[in-house]
Write an enzyme that holds these catalytic residues in place. Structure first.
Site, mmCIF file in Angstrom:
data_model
loop_
_atom_site.group_PDB
_atom_site.id
_atom_site.type_symbol
_atom_site.label_atom_id
_atom_site.label_comp_id
_atom_site.label_asym_id
_atom_site.label_seq_id
_atom_site.Cartn_x
_atom_site.Cartn_y
_atom_site.Cartn_z
ATOM 1 N N GLU A 37 6.463 8.587 18.886
ATOM 2 C CA GLU A 37 7.784 8.827 17.821
ATOM 3 C C GLU A 37 8.992 8.017 18.705
ATOM 4 O O GLU A 37 9.614 7.511 18.005
ATOM 5 C CB GLU A 37 8.227 10.412 17.731
ATOM 6 C CG GLU A 37 9.468 10.481 17.063
ATOM 7 C CD GLU A 37 9.843 11.767 16.930
ATOM 8 O OE1 GLU A 37 9.163 12.730 17.357
ATOM 9 O OE2 GLU A 37 10.517 12.074 15.729
ATOM 10 N N GLU A 87 6.282 20.123 11.553
ATOM 11 C CA GLU A 87 6.875 19.334 10.583
ATOM 12 C C GLU A 87 5.597 18.781 9.403
ATOM 13 O O GLU A 87 5.511 19.423 8.550
ATOM 14 C CB GLU A 87 7.655 17.884 11.177
ATOM 15 C CG GLU A 87 9.061 18.414 11.291
ATOM 16 C CD GLU A 87 9.945 17.143 11.400
ATOM 17 O OE1 GLU A 87 10.637 16.728 10.551
ATOM 18 O OE2 GLU A 87 10.275 16.905 12.631
HETATM 19 C C1 BGC Z 1 10.582 12.963 11.418
HETATM 20 C C2 BGC Z 1 10.987 11.529 11.215
HETATM 21 C C3 BGC Z 1 11.786 11.261 9.983
HETATM 22 C C4 BGC Z 1 13.020 11.996 10.555
HETATM 23 C C5 BGC Z 1 14.070 11.677 9.499
HETATM 24 C C6 BGC Z 1 11.992 13.461 11.825
HETATM 25 O O1 BGC Z 1 12.091 14.871 11.988
HETATM 26 O O2 BGC Z 1 9.769 13.145 12.377
HETATM 27 O O3 BGC Z 1 9.776 10.698 11.425
HETATM 28 O O4 BGC Z 1 11.852 10.110 9.574
HETATM 29 O O5 BGC Z 1 12.988 13.263 10.887
HETATM 30 O O6 BGC Z 1 15.137 11.116 10.417
#
Ligand code: BGC
Length: 747
Positions: free
Chosen positions: A626, A340
């Site tokens: 996270e 990501e």
């Molecule tokens: C990210 C988040 C992001 C989210 C959206 C994820 O995959 O890592 O931090 O805000 O997707 O909901």
């Protein structure tokens, strides 16, 4: 720089790196020499084999479809009389390499291309101009391949070889702009803490700190020996190397040794890691002194500091700082390790205030907001990721899109950046108009496809439902009101006519109350919530109350008191714990503190139960996770996918620490802390606390300490500013610049 003279190398494989090179002669004394360059892909500039400057990953990451930065380099001192050589080593980077979920490359371009010009002014007033063209050589370099997600391969045993000539390339359909980034450079250098032989027999080095960067290795092996290292953030429950949470990102660097002294490190990639595994390593003994972990991030100035008498809180603070370092690599990102590493708007919304105190983020966020404005759709929609990666599956979500009102406002408060506010104001209005025309209720945002209270632990069906329990219609409508409120405040600063916005706000508030407030408390509106088809939702949650309180969607003191009491009750019923996600967490401690319940805010802040901030600290976290329970009580993982151990979002708790524990709060009508409130709120459980913010007016510092039954306060108000000081139990007073010590009662 003009958008012309582009060249490329024909027939390159995906992930391949390439060097473009040109020799030229200098026969006269040089006055000044300058290179201007940019690329689709990322590049390093070399003159006579020496890298110019210490910046990494140029030209930086912008919304390449709209704008591409070019850089200028003064290379006068790199030249000599006779034959010289200019070259650019290029890698796929963000534009060409793998980016975003789904193992997709070529997001912005299907091959690397480069444009550059060298201008040499001689002392005799003549000049030489050299630009990229098909006479440039293509060289297969020792850096063979590189990808941000997958890592880099270098063959130091092979001599670079010329493999042909460049081809002229069409100019990309974008605008070239001067570099507005600050450079990404190397920062902290960490030595290994220990060598671990895991139960699987893997040789693993622990650097003691999760970060974004790369490992440098100094070795001398046999020519052709190979070293391959993999990267990981955590070990699994059995103590083995764990890479599943990196998902499709391979995060592996391979080096083929030259046979001489080699300094191994990648040039065009970084990893998010604390541990490395030596997958191929030609030596029996692992000499740890040969390894260094190097943190890499945008060269922001550190502006905040904090410490206190609770070591776990100090660790949490460090984790929040490391979260920022790891995720400010030219673009503010969600995480630095898996496939990501993107500019998720909702994460910026949560963390912007804290980020702007920890470091001076004005340059990074200004550039990012410029991209956001460009990427905003004509109907005002803002997608979840900026710069955009691929819009497949991407949502236009409340609290993610609202970053357009929140982030410029925070930049205004922290730095007094009126210009940025002015630039963002039309985009704020477009976003508001987008919400207004979404769905069939003008004054609410019903329906839609939101991320909800992302990752909140109150999801009712199972933790797999990442959107939390709070009804998204309620969140979306509350944030609608908040964005309009911020636009009104921004409009007032900018001296705009805000009457229409004020009327809109009144209408939103009254509709919100009609739909979502019953007997003074948030409630569910049964008709909508697209997400409710997948999961049951609630109206009355810790998050919903926090939003109603913070966004002033209540009427009168009695209702406010009732909401606050209910929030306390919900926390009590939940075993004294919070259960908020990305939407509620930035607000809950503020909601409690602003409504006279700072003790409960401290309780949550200091809790070690799951979920809580210190839960991760107790499990050895060195960055912010996270998920609250990325590693659970029994040592197992929350999940194998989407489980990053380096997301800055929940690190946002430090804006509460700066604003309530230390009590430093900027004032709207004298931003950048020209005037500020100083209202520390000591709590004996911390014993003492001290911290500072380097503002545009100088350093504000505050400390308090429990001592002999009293509390001693010390603070400094910088020249050019003044503070309204509120010491608990004392009269409010205006203080002018200077340093002060006050002894106060323990209340
Ligand atoms: C990210 C988040 C992001 C989210 C959206 C994820 O995959 O890592 O931090 O805000 O997707 O909901």
């Amino acid at each position: 720089m003009e958008n012309k003279n582009w060249i490329y190398a024909e027939g390159l494989d995906d992930s391949a790196c390439v060097r473009f090179c040109k020799a030229f002669d200098i026969t006269k004394p040089v006055q000044r020499a300058e290179v201007t360059a940019t690329a689709l892909g990322i590049y390093n500039l070399y003159i006579n084999g020496k890298k110019v400057g210490d910046a990494l990953f140029k030209p930086g990451w912008t919304s390449y479809n709209y704008r591409l930065q070019y850089q200028k380099y003064d290379v006068t001192d790199h030249l000599h009389t006779g034959t010289n050589e200019i070259s650019f080593l290029c890698a796929p980077g963000w534009a060409v390499g793998y980016l975003g979920k789904g193992n997709i490359n070529h997001t912005y371009a299907d091959h690397i291309s480069l444009t550059a010009e060298l201008r040499i002014d001689y002392t005799d007033d003549s000049a030489l101009e050299l630009t990229t063209d098909p006479s440039w050589d293509i060289i297969k370099d020792q850096v063979i391949a590189s990808e941000f997600y997958h890592g880099e391969t270098q063959d130091l045993s092979a001599a670079p070889t010329t493999i042909g000539k460049a081809k002229a390339d069409a100019a990309p359909d974008t605008r070239l702009i001067p570099d507005e980034s600050i450079d990404v450079t190397e920062h902290e250098r960490l030595k290994p803490v220990k060598l671990i032989i895991t139960p699987k027999g893997e040789r693993v080095i622990d650097f003691g700190q999760n970060l974004a960067g790369y490992v440098e290795i100094r070795v001398k092996g046999n020519r052709g020996d190979r070293i391959t290292i993999s990267h990981a953030e955590v070990l699994d429950r059995d103590g083995s190397f764990y890479t599943k949470n990196l998902e499709l990102a391979r995060c592996t660097n391979t080096y083929i040794l030259s046979g001489n002294d080699d300094l191994l490190k990648p040039k065009f990639t970084f990893q998010g890691y604390r541990y490395i595994r030596l997958d191929e390593y030609p030596f029996e003994e692992v000499d740890l002194s040969r390894f260094t972990s190097v943190a890499v991030y945008s060269d922001m100035e550190r502006t905040g500091s904090f410490s206190c008498g609770n070591e776990k809180v100090n660790r949490l603070y460090s984790n929040s700082i490391w979260g920022q370092r790891s995720n400010f690599i030219d673009v503010p990102t969600d995480c630095p390790q898996r496939d990501e590493r993107c500019g998720w708007t909702g994460d910026v919304l949560a963390f912007a205030k804290t980020a702007a105190i920890h470091y001076d983020v004005s340059a990074v966020l200004r550039k990012w907001l410029h991209d956001l404005i460009l990427e905003q759709k004509s109907d005002g929609a803002i997608y979840g990721v900026v710069p955009s990666v691929n819009e497949r599956g991407m949502r236009v979500s409340t609290a993610w899109g609202d970053v357009i009102t929140v982030a410029p406002w925070e930049m205004y408060l922290a730095y007094g950046d009126v210009e940025l506010l002015e630039e963002c104001y039309p985009a704020m209005l477009r976003w508001i108009s987008y919400i207004r025309h979404s769905g069939d209720e003008e004054y609410l945002w019903l329906g839609g496809n939101h991320y909800g209270d992302w990752l909140a632990s109150d999801a009712i069906l199972s933790p797999e439902h990442r959107e939390g329990a709070t009804q998204t219609d309620l969140i979306a409508s509350a944030y609608f009101a908040h964005s309009v409120e911020l636009a009104i405040r921004a409009g007032r600063v900018l001296k705009k006519d805000t009457k229409e916005l004020e009327l809109l706000h009144r209408n939103i508030k009254s509709k919100f109350r009609e739909y979502f407030i019953k007997d003074g408390l948030p409630t569910i509106y049964p008709k909508y919530d697209a997400l409710s088809v997948n999961r049951p939702v609630k109206g009355l949650t810790q998050t919903s109350i926090s939003l109603v309180l913070r966004f002033h969607l209540y009427e009168g003191e009695i209702e406010r008191e009732k909401l606050t009491d209910k929030l306390l009750e919900l926390i009590r019923e939940n075993d004294g714990k919070m259960n908020t996600g990305f939407v509620g967490t930035p607000h809950i401690l503020h909601a409690l503190s602003e409504n006279g319940r700072i003790g409960t805010a401290y309780d949550l802040f200091l809790s070690e139960k799951n979920p809580s901030w210190l839960f991760s600290v107790d499990r050895g976290a060195t960055t912010i996770w996270e998920h609250w329970d990325g590693i659970k009580e029994d040592g197992s993982f929350w999940n194998d996918c989407k489980n990053s151990f380096n997301h800055y979002s929940y690190g946002c708790v430090f804006d509460w620490v700066y604003m309530w524990v230390l009590g430093i709060r900027p004032m709207e009508d004298a931003p950048a802390y020209q005037r500020f409130t100083l209202a520390p709120h000591p709590d004996e459980r911390l014993g003492h606390a001290e911290g500072s913010i380097k503002t545009r007016y100088g350093i504000i510092s505050v400390s308090w300490r429990y001592e002999n039954g009293r509390i001693t306060y010390s603070f400094t108000i910088p020249e050019g500013s003044s503070a309204e000081v509120v010491i608990p139990g004392e009269e409010k007073r205006i203080y002018s610049p200077g340093s002060y010590n006050i002894s106060g009662k323990c209340l």
